[in-house]
Design an enzyme around this catalytic site. Structure first.
Site: not given
Length: 390
Positions: A63, A211, A215, A218
């Site tokens: 605001e 993996d 994290l 991108r």
């Protein structure tokens, strides 16, 4: 409804202007915690004269940004704000006072503020000063925008979104653990946009090992911001060579553990912090972890795997939203399942999804919903809107 309120509610352009305010508010998602994302629009003579959004905690609220942009033109204008103006002194003065000092003629509000420091006081101050206020303009959309913040305020824990990508036969990886890639490029872009809007992303030790994920966020053109990374490593057994333990991002990595063995992880690169939690059934006590993340101002946590982590969060009733991509592929019965847990003996006892949304993203199908455990009571309307029960 009073005659004045009825006139306000009949404004044909109210929804359109509030949608503009929602677009402004969305610019702050993932950047304002522990504050909500708020957008504001000032309108005069049926035309937008200024816009604003809350960009970061400690900075001016939406605001005030809009009022400053409008300058003297704010006097006599209508204000559309996605959240009730605050009415307390924190890092910034109350927005309700700024609205009055600017001479705003009328105020349209989307969501009520459940923060005990506000909770109707901002609207009351405006009305006591003779400023008409219309509540609930596009309330459902405004509430949805800040669902994570409402959870944080009401329960002192982050809102949890669990995201997964599965094959048609419910597998998140092949029998060798290979999961690159279950889904197509459009679905992966969707996930990166989500990472850009959350405060933290969590994976388990198994996913970190299998993996070795970054994290990070991108997006095309290098846009986006990296969320805090959280990895569950109950006994501090993860090797320091992993990407999460050698972060190449301004965002830190938190290693959530329940061990006194700290030496090896302490020798990891800067940007890695140990977060000791209570030990629970199956590893780190998840409720304790969520409380500790909330204490850091984390309001929205994205859980990205793997199968044991999915199962624990769901079984403990800690998932607020489930987002599952279903890819047109088959991995076979020896692939890695979405949930590493025993299922119910009766279908009537299965966790189901409520408030389901389905959309196509490239060749994949995205299913979003709120997990509901068997026997759980439906949410009351006030709770769906994020209002506190009274």
């Amino acid at each position: 409804m009073t005659p004045a309120a009825a006139r306000l509610a009949s404004e044909p352009a109210a929804d359109a202007f509030m949608r503009l305010a929602l677009r402004e508010a969305a610019k702050g998602l993932g950047r304002t915690s522990p504050n909500p994302a708020v957008g504001a629009v000032l309108v005069r003579g049926g035309k937008v004269i200024a816009r604003g959004h809350h960009a970061r905690a400690g900075g001016p609220h939406a605001e005030v940004v809009a009022i400053r942009a409008a300058g003297a033109r704010a006097r006599g204008a209508d204000l559309y704000t996605t959240l009730e103006p605050c009415d307390h002194y924190g890092k910034t003065p109350p927005c309700s006072i700024a609205v009055l000092e600017a001479g705003v003629r009328r105020v349209f509000v989307g969501s009520a503020d459940p923060n005990p420091l506000v909770n109707g006081r901002g609207i009351a101050r405006l009305r006591d000063a003779g400023v008409p206020v219309e509540e609930g303009v596009l309330r459902a959309e405004c509430d949805a925008l800040n669902a994570h913040w409402f959870k944080y305020i009401r329960e002192k824990r982050p809102y949890v979104t669990l995201k997964a990508a599965v094959t048609l036969d419910g597998r998140i990886a092949t029998r060798t653990g290979d999961s690159r890639w279950v889904t197509g490029e459009p679905a992966r872009r969707w996930v990166h946009r989500l990472r850009d809007r959350v405060d933290a992303v969590l994976v388990g030790a198994g996913t970190a090992l299998a993996d070795d994920p970054l994290l990070t966020t991108r997006l095309p053109g290098g846009r986006g911001r990296d969320a805090i990374r959280v990895v569950l490593d109950t006994d501090l057994r993860l090797p320091s060579r992993l990407a999460l333990l050698r972060p190449r991002s301004p965002a830190p990595t938190l290693v959530a553990h329940a061990s006194s063995r700290t030496g090896r992880t302490r020798r990891a690169a800067p940007g890695v912090e140990l977060l000791r939690c209570r030990r629970g059934k199956g590893g780190v006590d998840l409720r304790d972890l969520l409380a500790r993340l909330a204490a850091r101002g984390i309001t929205h946590l994205l859980v990205e795997g793997g199968a044991r982590v999915h199962a624990r969060f769901l079984e403990e009733g800690l998932v607020d939203r489930l987002a599952v991509f279903v890819a047109p592929k088959l991995a076979g019965e020896d692939g890695v399942p979405f949930l590493a847990s025993r299922g119910p003996s009766r279908m009537a006892d299965a966790i189901r999804l409520d408030e389901v949304q389905v959309e196509r993203v490239g060749d994949d199908v995205l299913v979003i919903g709120r997990p509901v455990r068997p026997g759980a009571r439906p949410l009351r309307a006030a709770e769906r809107r994020g209002r506190p029960r009274r």
